[in-house]
Design a protein around this motif. Structure first.
Motif, PDB file in Angstrom:
ATOM      1  N   LYS B  39       0.842  -1.389  -0.156  1.00 41.06           N
ATOM      2  CA  LYS B  39      -0.057  -0.219   0.116  1.00 41.06           C
ATOM      3  C   LYS B  39       1.093   1.302   0.013  1.00 41.06           C
ATOM      4  O   LYS B  39       1.099   2.333  -1.160  1.00 41.06           O
ATOM      5  CB  LYS B  39      -0.923  -0.137   1.103  1.00 41.06           C
ATOM      6  CG  LYS B  39      -1.933  -1.224   1.084  1.00 41.06           C
ATOM      7  CD  LYS B  39      -2.662  -1.185   2.884  1.00 41.06           C
ATOM      8  CE  LYS B  39      -1.320  -1.498   3.709  1.00 41.06           C
ATOM      9  NZ  LYS B  39      -0.571  -2.765   4.659  1.00 41.06           N
ATOM     10  N   SER B  40       2.225   1.305   0.832  1.00 40.88           N
ATOM     11  CA  SER B  40       2.507   2.812   1.232  1.00 40.88           C
ATOM     12  C   SER B  40       3.789   2.269  -0.620  1.00 40.88           C
ATOM     13  O   SER B  40       3.791   3.768  -0.570  1.00 40.88           O
ATOM     14  CB  SER B  40       3.477   2.329   2.116  1.00 40.88           C
ATOM     15  OG  SER B  40       2.536   2.370   3.596  1.00 40.88           O
ATOM     16  N   THR B  41       4.076   1.629  -1.055  1.00 35.60           N
ATOM     17  CA  THR B  41       4.643   2.161  -1.772  1.00 35.60           C
ATOM     18  C   THR B  41       3.878   2.328  -3.280  1.00 35.60           C
ATOM     19  O   THR B  41       4.225   2.626  -4.047  1.00 35.60           O
ATOM     20  CB  THR B  41       5.605   0.266  -2.122  1.00 35.60           C
ATOM     21  OG1 THR B  41       5.732  -0.434  -1.069  1.00 35.60           O
ATOM     22  CG2 THR B  41       6.528  -0.127  -3.599  1.00 35.60           C
ATOM     23  N   THR B  80       3.435  10.398   4.086  1.00 35.24           N
ATOM     24  CA  THR B  80       4.172   9.361   4.514  1.00 35.24           C
ATOM     25  C   THR B  80       3.945   8.487   6.183  1.00 35.24           C
ATOM     26  O   THR B  80       3.321   9.078   6.607  1.00 35.24           O
ATOM     27  CB  THR B  80       5.794   9.261   4.869  1.00 35.24           C
ATOM     28  OG1 THR B  80       6.351   9.786   5.718  1.00 35.24           O
ATOM     29  CG2 THR B  80       5.871   9.641   2.973  1.00 35.24           C
ATOM     30  N   GLN B  81       3.907   7.194   5.913  1.00 34.03           N
ATOM     31  CA  GLN B  81       3.383   7.128   7.188  1.00 34.03           C
ATOM     32  C   GLN B  81       4.550   6.654   8.222  1.00 34.03           C
ATOM     33  O   GLN B  81       3.660   7.604   9.320  1.00 34.03           O
ATOM     34  CB  GLN B  81       3.762   4.635   7.259  1.00 34.03           C
ATOM     35  CG  GLN B  81       3.343   4.064   7.733  1.00 34.03           C
ATOM     36  CD  GLN B  81       2.830   2.391   7.404  1.00 34.03           C
ATOM     37  OE1 GLN B  81       3.359   2.261   6.223  1.00 34.03           O
ATOM     38  NE2 GLN B  81       2.871   1.270   8.316  1.00 34.03           N
ATOM     39  N   THR B  82       5.598   6.965   8.109  1.00 31.67           N
ATOM     40  CA  THR B  82       6.555   7.180   9.341  1.00 31.67           C
ATOM     41  C   THR B  82       7.364   8.448   9.314  1.00 31.67           C
ATOM     42  O   THR B  82       7.552   8.969   7.982  1.00 31.67           O
ATOM     43  CB  THR B  82       7.259   6.380   9.606  1.00 31.67           C
ATOM     44  OG1 THR B  82       8.425   5.934   8.942  1.00 31.67           O
ATOM     45  CG2 THR B  82       6.636   5.635  10.645  1.00 31.67           C
ATOM     46  N   LEU B 158      -2.784  10.138   2.462  1.00 30.55           N
ATOM     47  CA  LEU B 158      -2.313   9.914   3.350  1.00 30.55           C
ATOM     48  C   LEU B 158      -2.150   8.500   3.776  1.00 30.55           C
ATOM     49  O   LEU B 158      -2.726   8.106   3.552  1.00 30.55           O
ATOM     50  CB  LEU B 158      -3.338  10.689   4.468  1.00 30.55           C
ATOM     51  CG  LEU B 158      -4.180  11.680   4.306  1.00 30.55           C
ATOM     52  CD1 LEU B 158      -5.507  12.306   5.563  1.00 30.55           C
ATOM     53  CD2 LEU B 158      -2.651  13.180   4.865  1.00 30.55           C
ATOM     54  N   ASP B 159      -0.984   8.195   4.431  1.00 29.28           N
ATOM     55  CA  ASP B 159      -0.360   6.761   4.753  1.00 29.28           C
ATOM     56  C   ASP B 159      -0.869   6.411   6.662  1.00 29.28           C
ATOM     57  O   ASP B 159      -0.493   7.135   6.939  1.00 29.28           O
ATOM     58  CB  ASP B 159       1.171   6.801   4.381  1.00 29.28           C
ATOM     59  CG  ASP B 159       0.794   5.463   4.099  1.00 29.28           C
ATOM     60  OD1 ASP B 159       0.055   3.791   4.719  1.00 29.28           O
ATOM     61  OD2 ASP B 159       2.038   4.841   3.372  1.00 29.28           O
ATOM     62  N   GLU B 160      -1.759   6.354   6.686  1.00 29.36           N
ATOM     63  CA  GLU B 160      -2.340   5.690   8.070  1.00 29.36           C
ATOM     64  C   GLU B 160      -2.483   6.506   8.982  1.00 29.36           C
ATOM     65  O   GLU B 160      -2.106   7.243   9.868  1.00 29.36           O
ATOM     66  CB  GLU B 160      -1.369   4.549   8.664  1.00 29.36           C
ATOM     67  CG  GLU B 160      -1.017   3.681   7.915  1.00 29.36           C
ATOM     68  CD  GLU B 160      -0.839   2.076   8.438  1.00 29.36           C
ATOM     69  OE1 GLU B 160      -0.656   2.353   9.389  1.00 29.36           O
ATOM     70  OE2 GLU B 160      -0.058   1.289   7.464  1.00 29.36           O
ATOM     71  N   PRO B 161      -3.589   7.780   8.211  1.00 32.51           N
ATOM     72  CA  PRO B 161      -3.510   9.014   8.960  1.00 32.51           C
ATOM     73  C   PRO B 161      -3.940   9.125  10.797  1.00 32.51           C
ATOM     74  O   PRO B 161      -3.269   9.910  11.384  1.00 32.51           O
ATOM     75  CB  PRO B 161      -4.738   9.882   8.121  1.00 32.51           C
ATOM     76  CG  PRO B 161      -5.688   8.846   7.549  1.00 32.51           C
ATOM     77  CD  PRO B 161      -4.142   8.140   7.588  1.00 32.51           C
TER      78      PRO B 161
HETATM   79 MG   LIG Z   1       2.663   1.610   4.846  1.00 32.99          MG
END
Ligand SMILES: [Mg+2]
Ligand SMILES: Nc1ncnc2c1ncn2[C@@H]1O[C@H](COP(=O)(O)OP(=O)(O)OP(=O)(O)O)[C@@H](O)[C@H]1O
Lengths: 342, 250
Positions: B39-41, B80-82, B158-161
């Motif tokens: 997903k993030s990729t 991003t996620q982090t 938004l990655d895992e907001p």
């Molecule tokens: Mg991810």
């Protein structure tokens, strides 16, 4: 509330610097206040213009320049312990000067500056390239590697100087001092001032790059270009100062750290304060150096080394949780500074 | 925004495998799927953060890699996620950087207005002058999201907001995402692990498994026990609340 407080610090710093500057103009072997100067054949105004004013300007530019260079490097490298000293910039600039002396024995100050700049830039880039390759987990590792790298370059410089019997000539640039800055040597102002202005214009770019690659991309800032540009400015400032007054360490490390504790890391907000604080720091060190064993004077690098190492250790203790290797970092620096006097 | 046969290979391993889809404009699109599904990729490749190894990723009919970065920054924002900013910035200073693509270093009154509003959205008004390195994890996450909102782009990724957010702020976050879409007409693409949030607040769900699309469609189409069990390998039961599917898993 915040804004008023911010301005207040800046105003206080500017006021202090002005007072100290005026005071510094009147401290010296030749007394400007009495009639002694006239008796020596020199008019008071002459002393002021030939010796005191260029010297003061050199001091101010050194303080301002080194702390701004340090501020930029700390931001771009995302590491509070990176600076011209701990990033191999300073020692590379010295090597550049030696190369200029070797290859162009009759080089002018400007061509030496060009050599120093090219060399400082190359050294800094090698260092950055290296630390980006090896993703250090420990923030203290980065400056440690930088100092080792810097010492290797310093070793090469000494070896070359010894080989070609340039040790004497080179010593001028190894230990920073203002005693030789006299009339006609206003170059440092022309060199450093425009660079500071450029740094201020691009302050937000440096901040964004300091937030990392993804943030930069998201905000449409070209990470590589700004990183390169910022380090180029830092290297150019460092080289200019080394060429005119010699190596002056610590300021780029300590001053931005202290300013950041009070003002945070937004460069637009802290650049002016860092510049003023750097100038005050160098001016105070210079005054001490001139007063302690008057009528002789101590090289500025010695005073800065002593004061700087104490402050540096204090910053380390504040920034890091206790640990043996952090303390030893302070000692390495201190012994280097003392080694520089001989 | 569309992609065709989008592919990413890490160390000989295909982590995103010929993915093709079209993101409908003006909708909330949720990416779901197990850890490591890609997903993030995918989000990274859609937003030019990650270089792709094959296929196309188009934004408004033009390859994302061909867009001028500064131009794209006004149309598409990504969180991003982090995120780990090692910098002592105040919440205001951080969020104000979201206006950089428009005004560079000279913020106008309109920029300040956008910053103020984004901070209000994220309920950070009381923390405006606090340094972000002195905030809690959830407060910091909200500050980052406020920055992306201040960027005021048509597309928001938004990655895992909801990462690090408590139940109140997580559901508030989802409501704000809904408002960004309904009131301001933005397209929001987000990665979510809480599938009930995805069911409640999104228009379209895209489920990834092993770098491939396992399901793509409206909430009703994707949110059924068979599909979800196939995606996650967990037993699901579905109930209906306020006309929306709600999943129960254990
Ligand atoms: Mg991810
Ligand atoms: N920089 C990288 N180098 C090598 N492999 C990577 C890299 N980034 C991601 N991967 C691999 O690609 C795969 C997909 O990663 P991705 O981050 O897209 O997963 P995800 O769906 O976002 O998972 P999560 O829900 O845990 O965030 C994973 O198997 C991961 O190991």
């Amino acid at each position: 509330m915040g804004i008023i407080k911010e301005r207040k610090i800046t105003v206080i710093l500017a006021g202090t610097l002005t007072l100290l500057s005026v005071f510094s103009l009147f401290v010296g072997v030749i007394d400007l206040r009495g009639g002694a100067a006239a008796a020596g054949g020199l008019g008071r105004l002459d002393v002021l213009l030939i010796s005191r004013l260029p010297r003061l300007l050199a001091i101010l530019c050194t303080g301002v320049g080194m702390s701004v260079a340090g501020l930029i490097m700390q931001q771009l490298c995302m590491n509070k312990f990176v600076s011209p000293t701990t990033g191999a910039t300073l020692s590379s600039a010295q090597l550049g000067i030696l190369l200029a002396l070797l290859f162009m024995p009759r080089s002018t100050l400007w061509s030496r500056a060009a050599f120093a700049f090219a060399s400082a830039l190359t050294g800094t880039w090698l260092f950055i390239w290296f630390i980006q390759r090896i993703k250090f987990k420990d923030t203290v590792m980065v400056p440690l590697v930088g100092m080792m790298f810097g010492n290797v370059i310093g070793g090469v410089t000494s070896l070359l100087a010894y080989r070609y019997e340039m040790t004497q000539a080179l010593s001028t640039w190894l230990v920073g001092h203002f005693a030789l800055v006299i009339r006609g040597r206003y170059e440092i102002v022309y060199l450093v001032l425009p660079l500071i202005v450029i740094a201020f214009i691009f302050a937000n770019h440096f901040n964004i790059v300091g937030m990392g690659k993804t943030f930069s991309k998201n905000l449409g800032v070209n990470y590589g270009v700004v990183l390169f540009g910022g380090l180029t400015i830092a290297a150019a400032i460092t080289a200019s100062i080394v060429v005119v007054v010699g190596s002056v360490s610590y300021i780029g490390l300590i001053v931005p750290n202290i300013v950041s504790m009070f003002k945070g890391d937004k460069i637009r907000g802290s650049l002016i304060d860092a510049a003023l604080s750097g100038a005050i720091f160098v001016l105070v060190c210079d005054l001490i150096g001139r007063v302690v064993i008057a009528p002789y004077e101590l090289p500025i690098e010695l005073i800065i080394g002593i004061l700087g190492s104490v402050l540096f250790v204090a910053i380390l203790i504040r920034r890091l949780s206790h640990g043996r290797k952090h303390i030893s970092l302070g000692r390495v620096k201190a012994s280097r500074a003392i080694g520089g006097i001989q | 925004m569309r992609s065709d046969a989008l592919t990413k290979i890490y160390d000989g391993k295909t982590v995103v495998d010929h993915i093709s889809f079209e993101i409908p404009k003006g909708k909330v699109v949720s990416f779901i799927g197990p850890n490591g599904a890609g997903k993030s990729t995918v989000i990274g490749m859609l937003s030019r953060l990650i270089a792709r190894d094959g296929g196309t990723a188009e934004f408004e009919g033009k390859d994302v890699a061909k867009w001028k970065s500064g131009e794209l920054a006004k149309r598409l924002a990504i969180l991003t996620q982090t995120n780990n900013i090692q910098m002592k910035l105040t919440v205001w200073e951080l969020v104000a950087f979201g206006r950089f693509p428009y005004s560079g270093s000279h913020l106008t009154e309109r920029d300040n207005q956008a910053v103020r509003q984004a901070i209000e959205y994220m309920e950070l008004t009381d923390l405006t002058d606090s340094f972000i390195d002195e905030l809690s994890g959830g407060q910091r996450q909200r500050a980052y999201i406020a920055m992306v909102i201040a960027q005021d782009t048509e597309y928001v990724l938004l990655d895992e907001p909801t990462n690090n957010l408590d139940i109140y702020h997580a559901s508030n976050m989802m409501k704000i995402i809904r408002r960004l879409c309904d009131e301001l007409g933005k397209t929001v693409i987000l990665v979510l692990h809480e599938i009930n949030y995805a069911a409640f607040y999104s228009d379209v769900i895209c489920a990834f498994v092993d770098g491939k699309i396992a399901a793509f469609g409206s909430v009703k189409e994707v949110m059924n026990p068979t599909t979800l069990s196939a995606i996650y390998g967990v037993d699901f039961e579905m109930i209906e609340v306020n006309g929306k599917p709600l999943s129960i898993y254990y």
